[in-house]
Design an enzyme around this catalytic site. Structure first.
Site, PDB file in Angstrom:
ATOM      1  N   HIS A 158     -43.796 -44.878 -79.524  1.00 15.90           N
ATOM      2  CA  HIS A 158     -44.438 -44.662 -78.206  1.00 15.90           C
ATOM      3  C   HIS A 158     -45.440 -45.770 -77.881  1.00 15.90           C
ATOM      4  O   HIS A 158     -46.377 -45.553 -77.118  1.00 15.90           O
ATOM      5  CB  HIS A 158     -45.155 -43.299 -78.137  1.00 15.90           C
ATOM      6  CG  HIS A 158     -44.325 -42.165 -78.641  1.00 15.90           C
ATOM      7  ND1 HIS A 158     -43.491 -41.420 -77.843  1.00 15.90           N
ATOM      8  CD2 HIS A 158     -44.177 -41.660 -79.893  1.00 15.90           C
ATOM      9  CE1 HIS A 158     -42.878 -40.493 -78.573  1.00 15.90           C
ATOM     10  NE2 HIS A 158     -43.270 -40.624 -79.825  1.00 15.90           N
ATOM     11  N   SER A 279     -50.176 -73.544 -67.283  1.00 14.06           N
ATOM     12  CA  SER A 279     -50.227 -73.110 -65.895  1.00 14.06           C
ATOM     13  C   SER A 279     -50.658 -74.288 -65.043  1.00 14.06           C
ATOM     14  O   SER A 279     -51.403 -75.161 -65.495  1.00 14.06           O
ATOM     15  CB  SER A 279     -51.225 -71.961 -65.779  1.00 14.06           C
ATOM     16  OG  SER A 279     -51.810 -71.945 -64.488  1.00 14.06           O
ATOM     17  N   LYS A 285     -54.370 -71.545 -70.010  1.00 15.60           N
ATOM     18  CA  LYS A 285     -53.193 -70.730 -70.304  1.00 15.60           C
ATOM     19  C   LYS A 285     -52.106 -71.436 -71.101  1.00 15.60           C
ATOM     20  O   LYS A 285     -51.877 -72.624 -70.978  1.00 15.60           O
ATOM     21  CB  LYS A 285     -52.581 -70.204 -69.004  1.00 15.60           C
ATOM     22  CG  LYS A 285     -53.469 -69.173 -68.371  1.00 15.60           C
ATOM     23  CD  LYS A 285     -52.741 -68.340 -67.371  1.00 15.60           C
ATOM     24  CE  LYS A 285     -51.681 -67.473 -68.006  1.00 15.60           C
ATOM     25  NZ  LYS A 285     -50.788 -66.952 -66.989  1.00 15.60           N
ATOM     26  N   ASN A 287     -48.166 -70.208 -71.824  1.00 20.14           N
ATOM     27  CA  ASN A 287     -47.265 -69.124 -71.435  1.00 20.14           C
ATOM     28  C   ASN A 287     -46.005 -69.055 -72.306  1.00 20.14           C
ATOM     29  O   ASN A 287     -45.434 -70.082 -72.654  1.00 20.14           O
ATOM     30  CB  ASN A 287     -46.832 -69.303 -69.974  1.00 20.14           C
ATOM     31  CG  ASN A 287     -47.998 -69.163 -69.021  1.00 20.14           C
ATOM     32  OD1 ASN A 287     -48.950 -68.430 -69.304  1.00 20.14           O
ATOM     33  ND2 ASN A 287     -47.951 -69.878 -67.912  1.00 20.14           N
ATOM     34  N   GLU A 292     -39.770 -64.917 -71.805  1.00 16.65           N
ATOM     35  CA  GLU A 292     -39.752 -64.358 -70.444  1.00 16.65           C
ATOM     36  C   GLU A 292     -38.431 -64.675 -69.744  1.00 16.65           C
ATOM     37  O   GLU A 292     -37.838 -63.829 -69.069  1.00 16.65           O
ATOM     38  CB  GLU A 292     -40.917 -64.915 -69.622  1.00 16.65           C
ATOM     39  CG  GLU A 292     -42.263 -64.372 -70.061  1.00 16.65           C
ATOM     40  CD  GLU A 292     -43.395 -65.018 -69.288  1.00 16.65           C
ATOM     41  OE1 GLU A 292     -44.009 -64.328 -68.476  1.00 16.65           O
ATOM     42  OE2 GLU A 292     -43.656 -66.216 -69.495  1.00 16.65           O
ATOM     43  N   TYR A 319      -0.449 -58.663 -61.307  1.00 17.15           N
ATOM     44  CA  TYR A 319      -1.440 -59.654 -60.882  1.00 17.15           C
ATOM     45  C   TYR A 319      -1.807 -59.455 -59.419  1.00 17.15           C
ATOM     46  O   TYR A 319      -0.952 -59.192 -58.573  1.00 17.15           O
ATOM     47  CB  TYR A 319      -0.896 -61.088 -61.061  1.00 17.15           C
ATOM     48  CG  TYR A 319      -1.914 -62.124 -60.610  1.00 17.15           C
ATOM     49  CD1 TYR A 319      -2.875 -62.619 -61.489  1.00 17.15           C
ATOM     50  CD2 TYR A 319      -1.956 -62.561 -59.284  1.00 17.15           C
ATOM     51  CE1 TYR A 319      -3.830 -63.533 -61.062  1.00 17.15           C
ATOM     52  CE2 TYR A 319      -2.912 -63.469 -58.852  1.00 17.15           C
ATOM     53  CZ  TYR A 319      -3.844 -63.946 -59.751  1.00 17.15           C
ATOM     54  OH  TYR A 319      -4.799 -64.834 -59.330  1.00 17.15           O
ATOM     55  N   GLN A 324      -8.769 -63.703 -59.714  1.00 24.39           N
ATOM     56  CA  GLN A 324      -9.417 -65.010 -59.709  1.00 24.39           C
ATOM     57  C   GLN A 324     -10.940 -64.855 -59.803  1.00 24.39           C
ATOM     58  O   GLN A 324     -11.640 -65.766 -60.239  1.00 24.39           O
ATOM     59  CB  GLN A 324      -9.041 -65.766 -58.434  1.00 24.39           C
ATOM     60  CG  GLN A 324      -9.609 -67.152 -58.335  1.00 24.39           C
ATOM     61  CD  GLN A 324      -8.897 -67.982 -57.286  1.00 24.39           C
ATOM     62  OE1 GLN A 324      -7.746 -68.378 -57.467  1.00 24.39           O
ATOM     63  NE2 GLN A 324      -9.561 -68.235 -56.174  1.00 24.39           N
TER      64      GLN A 324
HETATM   65  N1  ARG Z   1      -6.390 -69.423 -59.570  1.00 24.82           N
HETATM   66  C1  ARG Z   1      -5.659 -68.252 -59.892  1.00 24.82           C
HETATM   67  C2  ARG Z   1      -6.533 -67.287 -60.677  1.00 24.82           C
HETATM   68  O1  ARG Z   1      -7.523 -67.682 -61.107  1.00 24.82           O
HETATM   69  C3  ARG Z   1      -4.450 -68.584 -60.695  1.00 24.82           C
HETATM   70  C4  ARG Z   1      -3.375 -67.593 -60.632  1.00 24.82           C
HETATM   71  C5  ARG Z   1      -2.809 -67.571 -59.250  1.00 24.82           C
HETATM   72  N2  ARG Z   1      -1.668 -66.719 -59.154  1.00 24.82           N
HETATM   73  C6  ARG Z   1      -1.174 -66.314 -57.988  1.00 24.82           C
HETATM   74  N3  ARG Z   1      -0.155 -65.537 -58.031  1.00 24.82           N
HETATM   75  N4  ARG Z   1      -1.700 -66.690 -56.858  1.00 24.82           N
HETATM   76  O2  ARG Z   1      -6.224 -66.150 -60.848  1.00 24.82           O
END
Ligand code: ARG
Length: 465
Positions: A158, A279, A285, A287, A292, A319, A324
């Protein structure tokens, strides 16, 4: 934009320049260039190995790719926004260098499995670097611990003085946290080190590829068993950012302690000139900027973890371009953890000095030996709760008279309870209070020596492989 991009013959119009910029990831995924080249070399070799392209063609591809690597090292490979991403940039340059054969590199591959491969190659490298930095950080903690087995420091619960402890014990607590971090990253490495190469865009490929072959060339431990999962899994990145967040939690807690230890109120450490700043207005000071900043940078790593979780939660298979967005958080998480570990290791190594006199004074000036007085009576047959209440009273009267327990005369002790003898003074001396906490994992000096031996063994064991 100089050249406007047309995707393929399917497209009649050009991409709007703003949309091209919006789409592009080259400004940050250039970080993956090394890994992209390494991945492409393995892919080219696999294509030759399976007879999909000729051996001589693969050789040209590999030479061209190595040339791009060299150009990058020399600072000569500077792709523009037209290239969209690192994968297109490399492919385009490759075709410039080796001619039409360069157009064969992307056979039986998609950027989806390509980028998945790149990011895993990148992250496993970074995990190794961070694990080695954790070892350096642990070593500096261990060095201090070895020098300070018998230096005592108030132990707190504590944030109230509770019981004195060995300074080594306090520092070794951080060693253990770092040990878990190191182990955790090892486990995550194993799950990162799986190859998605050959998963194609999402469904695999019609070509007779050999995924094991390219995986072996890239030193992956295994290959994804499902191509949809392979191109869209980012669990390993979430796990990494979780581990990175925990490292930051540990560094930030240590930072907090170092900051108040350096304050005038505590004065448990002083800051050396190599790691402290002054400072601009208050000449007196010094620091503790390093801890930090470490404490301050912690939030962004937590943010990247959160960002990655939210990025993934609604994504349908497989995907999606959303993926990205995984990169900047990973890159910044990696860079932040690495810079904090480095700075903190230097700070601990040469930025602080423990003020032994002040620490000795601190453990002698309070009632943190009160538990030992209660234990003294309990050992002599008084039920602990009763002893506890009696010592509570002793503390109260001592506080009222401005005395510490060590200042009570034997008569005063015996007036409180006849079981007190002259050995009470030895029992309540801070060093003794620490020494007798000899249960496994406790602060007793014997335990600390064992903990130091365990810590050394842990560091040494990892140096073996
Ligand atoms: N620059 C894209 C990424 O980072 C690469 C893959 C792109 N694939 C696609 N089907 N457009 O994900």
């Amino acid at each position: 934009m100089s050249k406007q991009k047309k995707w393929s013959e399917r497209f009649e119009g050009n991409l709007h320049p703003s949309i091209a910029r919006f789409n592009a990831s080259i400004s940050f995924d250039i970080e993956l260039l090394e890994y992209d080249i390494t991945g492409s070399i393995a892919h080219a070799k696999m294509l030759a190995h399976t007879g999909i392209i000729a051996e001589s063609e693969a050789q040209k591809l590999v030479q061209g790719l190595e040339k791009i690597r060299q150009e990058h090292h020399n600072g000569e490979f500077i792709p523009g926004i037209d290239e969209e991403d690192v994968h297109f940039a490399v492919e385009k340059r490759l075709i410039d260098i080796v001619g039409d054969v360069g157009k064969k590199l992307h056979t039986a591959r998609s950027r989806n499995d390509q980028v998945g491969t790149d990011i895993r190659l990148y992250l496993r490298d970074q995990i190794n670097k961070i694990r080695s930095q954790l070892r350096d950080f642990q070593q500096v903690l261990l060095d201090h611990a070895q020098n300070h087995v018998e230096t005592l420091i108030p132990g707190y619960t504590h944030l109230q003085r509770a019981q004195p402890i060995s300074l080594a014990h306090h520092l070794l607590a951080y060693f253990e946290m770092a040990q878990r971090d190191w182990e955790r990253l090892g486990e995550i490495y194993a799950r990162t080190n799986i190859s998605p190469l050959g998963c194609g865009a999402l469904a695999g490929t019609t070509f007779p590829i050999d995924r094991q072959y390219s995986a072996q060339l890239l030193k992956f431990e295994g290959i994804y068993g499902n191509s949809l999962d392979g191109v869209s899994d980012r669990d390993f990145a979430i796990e990494f950012l979780n581990a990175a967040s925990l490292i930051m939690v540990h560094l930030s807690r240590l930072s907090e302690e170092l900051i108040f230890w350096a304050s005038h109120e505590f004065k448990f450490i002083s800051l050396t000139d190599s790691c402290a700043t002054g400072s601009s207005i208050m000449p007196q000071k010094k620091n503790p900027d390093v801890p930090e900043l470490v404490r301050g940078k912690t939030g962004r790593v937590f943010g990247h973890l959160q960002g990655m979780l939210v990025l993934m939660k609604g994504l349908p298979l497989s995907y999606n371009k959303d993926l990205q967005e995984d990169k900047e958080g990973i890159f910044d998480g990696v860079a932040t953890v690495k810079s904090c570990l480095e700075a903190m290791t230097i700070f601990l190594g040469e930025g602080i000095e423990f003020c032994k006199e002040r620490l000795a004074q601190a453990v002698a000036e309070d009632f943190s030996n009160a538990t030992d007085v209660a234990d003294y009576l309990a050992v002599r047959g008084i039920p602990f709760r009763e002893a506890y209440n009696l010592v509570g009273k002793v503390v109260k009267t001592s506080l009222a008279s401005g005395k510490l327990l060590k200042d009570l005369s034997l008569e005063e002790w015996q007036a409180l309870h006849p079981l007190f003898e002259a050995d009470i003074y030895e029992i309540i001396a801070p060093k003794q209070v620490v020494a007798v906490r000899n249960s496994y994992g406790g602060t007793g000096f014997k335990q600390i020596h064992q903990a130091i031996a365990r810590a050394k063994a842990q560091i040494e064991s990892s140096q073996l492989h």
